[in-house]
Enzyme design. Structure first.
Site, PDB file in Angstrom:
ATOM      1  N   ASP A 192     -18.625  -1.545  -1.735  1.00 21.38           N
ATOM      2  CA  ASP A 192     -17.310  -1.671  -2.385  1.00 21.38           C
ATOM      3  C   ASP A 192     -17.322  -2.772  -3.436  1.00 21.38           C
ATOM      4  O   ASP A 192     -17.767  -3.899  -3.161  1.00 21.38           O
ATOM      5  CB  ASP A 192     -16.244  -2.069  -1.344  1.00 21.38           C
ATOM      6  CG  ASP A 192     -15.618  -0.882  -0.649  1.00 21.38           C
ATOM      7  OD1 ASP A 192     -15.842   0.267  -1.088  1.00 21.38           O
ATOM      8  OD2 ASP A 192     -14.894  -1.109   0.343  1.00 21.38           O
TER       9      ASP A 192
ATOM     10  N   GLU B  60     -11.488   1.543  -6.026  1.00 18.82           N
ATOM     11  CA  GLU B  60     -10.230   2.139  -5.576  1.00 18.82           C
ATOM     12  C   GLU B  60      -9.310   2.391  -6.762  1.00 18.82           C
ATOM     13  O   GLU B  60      -9.142   1.513  -7.613  1.00 18.82           O
ATOM     14  CB  GLU B  60      -9.503   1.188  -4.613  1.00 18.82           C
ATOM     15  CG  GLU B  60     -10.266   0.928  -3.328  1.00 18.82           C
ATOM     16  CD  GLU B  60      -9.493   0.015  -2.382  1.00 18.82           C
ATOM     17  OE1 GLU B  60      -8.322  -0.337  -2.673  1.00 18.82           O
ATOM     18  OE2 GLU B  60     -10.066  -0.358  -1.343  1.00 18.82           O
TER      19      GLU B  60
ATOM     20  N   GLU C 127      -8.339   8.480   1.492  1.00 23.12           N
ATOM     21  CA  GLU C 127      -7.868   7.758   2.682  1.00 23.12           C
ATOM     22  C   GLU C 127      -6.391   8.067   2.916  1.00 23.12           C
ATOM     23  O   GLU C 127      -5.565   7.933   2.006  1.00 23.12           O
ATOM     24  CB  GLU C 127      -8.076   6.241   2.496  1.00 23.12           C
ATOM     25  CG  GLU C 127      -7.529   5.421   3.669  1.00 23.12           C
ATOM     26  CD  GLU C 127      -8.019   3.985   3.713  1.00 23.12           C
ATOM     27  OE1 GLU C 127      -8.888   3.602   2.906  1.00 23.12           O
ATOM     28  OE2 GLU C 127      -7.512   3.242   4.583  1.00 23.12           O
TER      29      GLU C 127
HETATM   30  O1  KIV Z   1     -13.634  -0.940   3.224  1.00 24.13           O
HETATM   31  C1  KIV Z   1     -13.785   0.088   3.903  1.00 24.13           C
HETATM   32  O2  KIV Z   1     -14.223   0.072   5.054  1.00 24.13           O
HETATM   33  C2  KIV Z   1     -13.420   1.362   3.288  1.00 24.13           C
HETATM   34  C3  KIV Z   1     -13.325   2.547   4.190  1.00 24.13           C
HETATM   35  C4  KIV Z   1     -12.139   2.438   5.065  1.00 24.13           C
HETATM   36  C5  KIV Z   1     -13.321   3.816   3.426  1.00 24.13           C
HETATM   37  O3  KIV Z   1     -13.167   1.403   2.110  1.00 24.13           O
HETATM   38 NA    NA Z   2     -12.867  -0.599   1.152  1.00 22.04          NA
END
Ligand code: KIV
Ligand code: NA
Length: 266
Positions: A84, A114, A181
């Protein structure tokens, strides 16, 4: 297990075989998850909550993400690694390219961001430079203060139509993967059929091309005691973490998870 690449994930979607993704933050769990057959390891910024004890993902830094990505890489045995980009790390194009570079050099094979259609430009520029991108849509936890809480997204017809259009726009921009999500199950199915790239769901019902859960949630560990409805505790009926991880992969592959009770209606 042979190395999982983007080609592998595309082939799984074409064959109708589900993709098992799980969050992972360290080398030991990376090894255990690979041995259980997990296809994709996600270094989620959820680590801000489950590892660091914050009440949202907003405090997580790029350095935090790079540290955990490097740890996961050392334990990985052939899974695809997705990391991420945390809050505000992709606010400008310059930041996006710089920070994505740091995560790729730490060991990621793909980065996740995101948002919605506004991500198109960043996704295109990253893809041109060799960085595959997963676009996380629906409930986007980094925007919790805009959304007014962790709520199901796409229940209103107009918002649902917009989400389908945005998914197609992001695929056209070059997104390699989509993640939905907390989206009504029917809408998630519609989006999964509307795009060629694989779509991973969490709280998005059984019709997506794969599933992801937060590791601690599926092991039945919860700091707050409040477990989202879409989570299943895979430790139940198992006598080891290794067995729970394998049970998760099996349940995703045979589509026994998620069940109807884990999904949302429109
Ligand atoms: O940060 C995370 O764990 C996520 C998942 C919930 C998809 O983005
Ligand atoms: Na995330």
């Amino acid at each position: 297990m042979p190395d999982v690449t983007l080609t592998t994930l595309q082939a799984l979607k074409q064959k109708g075989e589900k993709i098992a993704m799980l969050t992972c933050y360290d080398a030991t769990f990376a090894r255990a998850s690979c041995q259980a057959g997990v296809d994709v390891l996600l270094i989620g910024d959820s680590l801000g909550m489950v590892l660091q004890g914050h009440d949202s993902t907003l405090p997580v830094s790029v350095a935090d993400m790079a540290y955990h990505t490097a740890s996961v890489k050392r334990g990985n045995q052939g899974a695809m690694i997705v990391a991420d980009l945390p809050f505000m790390a992709y606010a400008t194009l310059e930041q996006t390219l710089h920070n994505a570079g740091l995560l790729m050099q730490a060991g990621a094979h793909m980065v996740k961001v995101e948002g919605a259609a506004w991500l198109a430009e960043s996704i295109a520029r990253l893809a041109e430079r060799g960085v595959p991108v997963c676009a996380h849509m629906g409930l986007t936890p980094q925007a919790v203060n805009i959304l007014g809480g962790y709520k199901v997204q796409g229940r209103q017809q107009a918002q649902a139509r917009q989400m389908v259009a945005d998914a197609i726009a992001l695929e056209q921009a070059g997104a390699a993967l989509l993640l939905l999500e907390c989206v009504p199950s029917e809408l998630a199915g519609e989006i999964s059929r509307a795009v060629k790239v694989p779509v991973i769901g969490i709280g998005a019902g059984p019709q997506t091309d794969g599933q992801v859960l937060v590791l601690h949630d599926m092991l039945g560990l919860s700091l707050s005691g409040r477990v989202p409805k879409f989570v299943k505790n895979f430790m139940q009926g198992q006598s080891s973490i290794q067995d729970a991880l394998a049970a998760y992969v099996k349940a995703v592959k045979d589509v026994s998870f998620p069940a109807a009770e884990h999904g949302f209606s429109a």
